[in-house]
Design a protein around this motif. Structure first.
Motif, PDB file in Angstrom:
ATOM      1  N   CYS A 111      40.413  11.217 -10.085  1.00  0.00           N
ATOM      2  CA  CYS A 111      40.294  10.207 -11.140  1.00  0.00           C
ATOM      3  C   CYS A 111      39.140  10.909 -12.182  1.00  0.00           C
ATOM      4  N   GLY A 112      38.335  11.802 -12.056  1.00  0.00           N
ATOM      5  CA  GLY A 112      37.668  12.353 -12.722  1.00  0.00           C
ATOM      6  C   GLY A 112      36.162  12.084 -12.660  1.00  0.00           C
ATOM      7  N   GLN A 113      35.287  12.956 -13.181  1.00  0.00           N
ATOM      8  CA  GLN A 113      34.011  12.715 -12.801  1.00  0.00           C
ATOM      9  C   GLN A 113      33.559  11.460 -13.422  1.00  0.00           C
ATOM     10  N   GLY A 114      34.001  11.085 -14.623  1.00  0.00           N
ATOM     11  CA  GLY A 114      33.461  10.037 -15.229  1.00  0.00           C
ATOM     12  C   GLY A 114      33.634   9.001 -14.426  1.00  0.00           C
ATOM     13  N   PHE A 115      34.802   8.497 -13.891  1.00  0.00           N
ATOM     14  CA  PHE A 115      35.137   7.383 -12.853  1.00  0.00           C
ATOM     15  C   PHE A 115      34.097   7.466 -11.594  1.00  0.00           C
ATOM     16  N   ALA A 116      34.022   8.712 -10.972  1.00  0.00           N
ATOM     17  CA  ALA A 116      33.334   8.768  -9.905  1.00  0.00           C
ATOM     18  C   ALA A 116      31.729   8.498 -10.105  1.00  0.00           C
ATOM     19  N   GLN A 117      31.239   9.032 -11.284  1.00  0.00           N
ATOM     20  CA  GLN A 117      29.879   8.731 -11.652  1.00  0.00           C
ATOM     21  C   GLN A 117      29.590   7.437 -11.869  1.00  0.00           C
ATOM     22  N   GLN A 118      30.239   6.443 -12.397  1.00  0.00           N
ATOM     23  CA  GLN A 118      29.834   5.176 -12.993  1.00  0.00           C
ATOM     24  C   GLN A 118      30.489   3.997 -12.025  1.00  0.00           C
ATOM     25  N   ALA A 119      31.643   4.347 -10.936  1.00  0.00           N
ATOM     26  CA  ALA A 119      32.135   3.216 -10.531  1.00  0.00           C
ATOM     27  C   ALA A 119      31.461   2.445  -9.420  1.00  0.00           C
ATOM     28  N   LEU A 120      31.762   1.314  -9.302  1.00  0.00           N
ATOM     29  CA  LEU A 120      31.183   0.383  -8.517  1.00  0.00           C
ATOM     30  C   LEU A 120      31.721   0.424  -7.007  1.00  0.00           C
ATOM     31  N   THR A 121      31.039   0.305  -5.883  1.00  0.00           N
ATOM     32  CA  THR A 121      31.477   0.754  -4.688  1.00  0.00           C
ATOM     33  C   THR A 121      31.698  -0.883  -4.153  1.00  0.00           C
ATOM     34  N   ILE A 122      32.893  -1.325  -3.591  1.00  0.00           N
ATOM     35  CA  ILE A 122      33.013  -2.844  -3.170  1.00  0.00           C
ATOM     36  C   ILE A 122      33.715  -2.521  -1.849  1.00  0.00           C
ATOM     37  N   SER A 123      33.191  -3.635  -1.049  1.00  0.00           N
ATOM     38  CA  SER A 123      33.408  -3.647   0.417  1.00  0.00           C
ATOM     39  C   SER A 123      33.389  -5.107   0.692  1.00  0.00           C
ATOM     40  N   SER A 124      34.576  -5.768   1.060  1.00  0.00           N
ATOM     41  CA  SER A 124      34.546  -7.255   1.252  1.00  0.00           C
ATOM     42  C   SER A 124      35.389  -7.679   2.501  1.00  0.00           C
ATOM     43  N   GLU A 125      35.294  -8.665   3.276  1.00  0.00           N
ATOM     44  CA  GLU A 125      36.026  -9.118   4.220  1.00  0.00           C
ATOM     45  C   GLU A 125      36.102 -10.746   4.353  1.00  0.00           C
ATOM     46  N   GLU A 134      34.433   0.661 -16.891  1.00  0.00           N
ATOM     47  CA  GLU A 134      34.815   1.384 -18.172  1.00  0.00           C
ATOM     48  C   GLU A 134      36.026   1.044 -18.510  1.00  0.00           C
ATOM     49  N   PRO A 135      36.503   0.531 -19.826  1.00  0.00           N
ATOM     50  CA  PRO A 135      37.984   0.051 -20.299  1.00  0.00           C
ATOM     51  C   PRO A 135      38.746   1.321 -20.254  1.00  0.00           C
ATOM     52  N   ALA A 136      40.020   1.337 -19.793  1.00  0.00           N
ATOM     53  CA  ALA A 136      40.985   2.373 -20.416  1.00  0.00           C
ATOM     54  C   ALA A 136      41.964   2.141 -21.071  1.00  0.00           C
TER      55      ALA A 136
END
Length: 561
Positions: A216-230, A243-245
């Motif tokens: 996905c690119g370094q830009g995505f990895a650096q600013q992406a939120l981590t989500i975990s839900s059950e 980040e809007p695409a």
């Protein structure tokens, strides 16, 4: 024309039209077969964008000599054996059409060696006569499938293939998507003899994030939120970008490890991002949904791009709420060097002069121009700012107010300070709403709640009283279906609220609902707090509101402390 049974070759070519759209479709089917065979290393080689040659090599369990010919027959599979297997599919492939369909429109060579077999054998088939020849071969443990001259015997299909560059882009995207679905497997991709993509195994979390960055690119990895839900047997985890695409080219969703482009899932995601992105922008995400295989039907599309959920509403609302909760979480602290731009955030000023608003300290956060949409990180920055500050230019008799810990509002009036719990203001607002003939608002899709005997008995006791609270709830097939709720309260998690509500005594049903709704909001943003205070200022005398709901702190004591 009389009714007749189609020849095997023609039937396979028709099936090929469903599952073999282009070279990328062939690679998807064959790589999924390799994954089902337990391979943890898969090599893909293509020539001329897949027009001329496709080779898939893996180190999986392999196919025995006695089964090679059968493997190229239509509807031959080792992945299901009875109807019960079809209702809980855990493999990626199961139709038994891929190899037969591919061999009917190409020249296919299947070479395989199980570990227990002393030598490898090779099955060769060409689409024109469909005969399979078996010969011994040299090959390590595992399987190789070589596809030459795709659509050589169906010229009408061949002319619809695009340029070499375009077809390779589709192949590259398929490998990227599969690489994100199986971190335990190494992948490589060669084009015209040149190694272009290599994804090593990713066992640790850091290695997984590195693979996400590769795809996905370094830009995505650096600013992406981590989500975990059950919730109720559903699990959603992965990464989410704010980040809007401009293009939907970074949208990866998997259901039980299967690549998916489903309308229901897409709708839930778009709904969660509503207000966070401009209308023309697209969200970016890498998300994994896991649920019981018996709760999802993957046998609804020949290419397995879509699924059907047995509890579609539950899945939709779970995805929506999980993403919405993740988007509304306080943003992690960032250094000024990492921010693309900044924006000051201030609490809205109350209307009454004797209540002095805080001229808040400037709070910075990531603030991207979203064409008028709300600034998520910037608006949440005030919530995370939990220190009282005073204006150096303001006299001490005019102390200010601020949101504290997302739960309390500190205000000054005359010679006193008041600490007001926001949940009490919210409860008062909701009580006002329910006291004046509340309007019922339908949910987009009913919320299904599993119903045991205790919950069913509680529902029967309160069934007649629920419409007065603007709740439309029905029982169906051992489930309670929440169809309508009070207007303005659709955002709440009614699957969580309803069981404790129904457990309350009949005479306290309304009070219990108010309590549950008021406490459902754990933290308030500055904007929400200002809106809530403004509502009370418009409907009640602010001085009475402070004395009724707030805890008075003499100004002198507060300044001394």
């Amino acid at each position: 024309m009389p009714i007749q049974i189609l020849p095997a070759q023609l039937a396979n070519q028709i099936a090929a039209g469903e599952v073999v759209e282009r070279p990328a479709s062939v690679i998807k089917e064959l790589v999924e077969n390799s994954l089902d065979a337990g391979a943890d290393r898969i090599e893909v080689e293509v020539d001329k964008g897949g027009h001329k040659r496709i080779l898939i090599r893996d180190n999986g369990s392999g196919i025995g000599k006695q089964e090679l010919t059968l493997a190229l027959s239509r509807h031959a599979t080792s992945k299901i054996h009875c109807l019960d297997d079809l209702e809980q599919i855990i493999s990626l492939g199961f139709r038994g059409e891929a190899l037969a369909s591919i061999s009917s429109v190409s020249r296919l060579t299947l070479t395989s060696k199980p570990q227990a077999q002393p030598e490898a054998w090779q099955a060769i088939a060409e689409g024109r006569d469909m005969r399979v020849r078996l010969i011994p071969a040299a090959h390590p443990d595992g399987t190789s499938v070589e596809v030459l001259d795709l659509f050589f015997n169906t010229p009408a299909r061949r002319k619809f293939l695009r340029t070499e560059k375009t077809e390779f882009q589709h192949i590259d995207e398929v490998i990227r998507r599969i690489a994100l679905s199986r971190f335990d497997t190494a992948f490589s991709l060669k084009h015209n003899g040149k190694l272009l993509r290599q994804y090593p195994k990713a066992a640790s979390q850091a290695a997984r994030q590195k693979r996400v960055a590769l795809v996905c690119g370094q830009g995505f990895a650096q600013q992406a939120l981590t989500i975990s839900s059950e919730l109720q047997g559903l699990s959603l985890h992965g990464w989410l970008s704010l980040e809007p695409a401009s293009q939907p080219d970074q949208q990866y969703f998997y259901v039980n490890g299967r690549m998916m482009r489903d309308k229901l899932i897409h709708h839930a995601i778009r709904q969660a991002f509503e207000g966070w992105l401009p209308q023309e922008a697209h969200p970016a995400f890498v998300l994994y949904l896991t649920l019981d295989a018996r709760e999802v039907d993957v046998n609804v599309h020949p290419a397995k791009h879509e699924v059907r959920f047995h509890q579609a509403r539950l899945v939709h609302d779970f995805i929506f709420r999980a993403l919405q909760d993740a988007l509304e979480q306080p943003a992690p602290e960032q250094t000024p060097a990492t921010l693309s731009s900044t924006r000051s955030v201030q609490v809205a000023e109350p209307r009454h002069d004797y209540i002095r608003p805080l001229q808040s300290k400037t709070v910075t956060g990531t603030s991207r121009d979203l064409n008028g949409s709300r600034q998520p990180v910037a608006s949440r920055a005030v919530k995370s700012y939990q220190q009282l500050v005073t204006s150096s230019s303001a006299p001490r008799t005019q102390e200010q107010w601020l949101l504290i810990r997302g739960r309390y509002l500190l205000l000054s009036a005359e010679d006193n300070c008041y600490l007001v719990p926001l949940y009490r203001l919210e409860r008062n607002r909701l009580a006002n709403l329910l006291d004046h003939e509340p309007v019922s608002q339908p949910l987009l899709m009913p919320v299904a709640i599993p119903c045991d005997e205790t919950l069913a008995a509680a529902f029967s006791r309160h069934q007649e009283a629920l419409p007065a609270l603007a709740l439309d709830i029905q029982m169906h097939a051992r489930r309670l279906l929440v169809k309508q709720v009070p207007a303005g309260l659709r955002q709440h998690d009614w699957s969580t609220l309803l069981p404790p509500l129904l457990s309350a005594p009949a005479q306290h049903l309304k009070e219990r609902l108010l309590e549950l709704l008021a406490n459902a909001q754990k933290n308030y943003t500055a904007e929400q707090a200002a809106t809530l205070w403004q509502w009370h200022s418009d409907h009640e005398d602010p001085e009475i509101t402070l004395k009724q709901w707030g805890r008075r702190i003499p100004l002198e004591d507060w300044l001394h402390d």
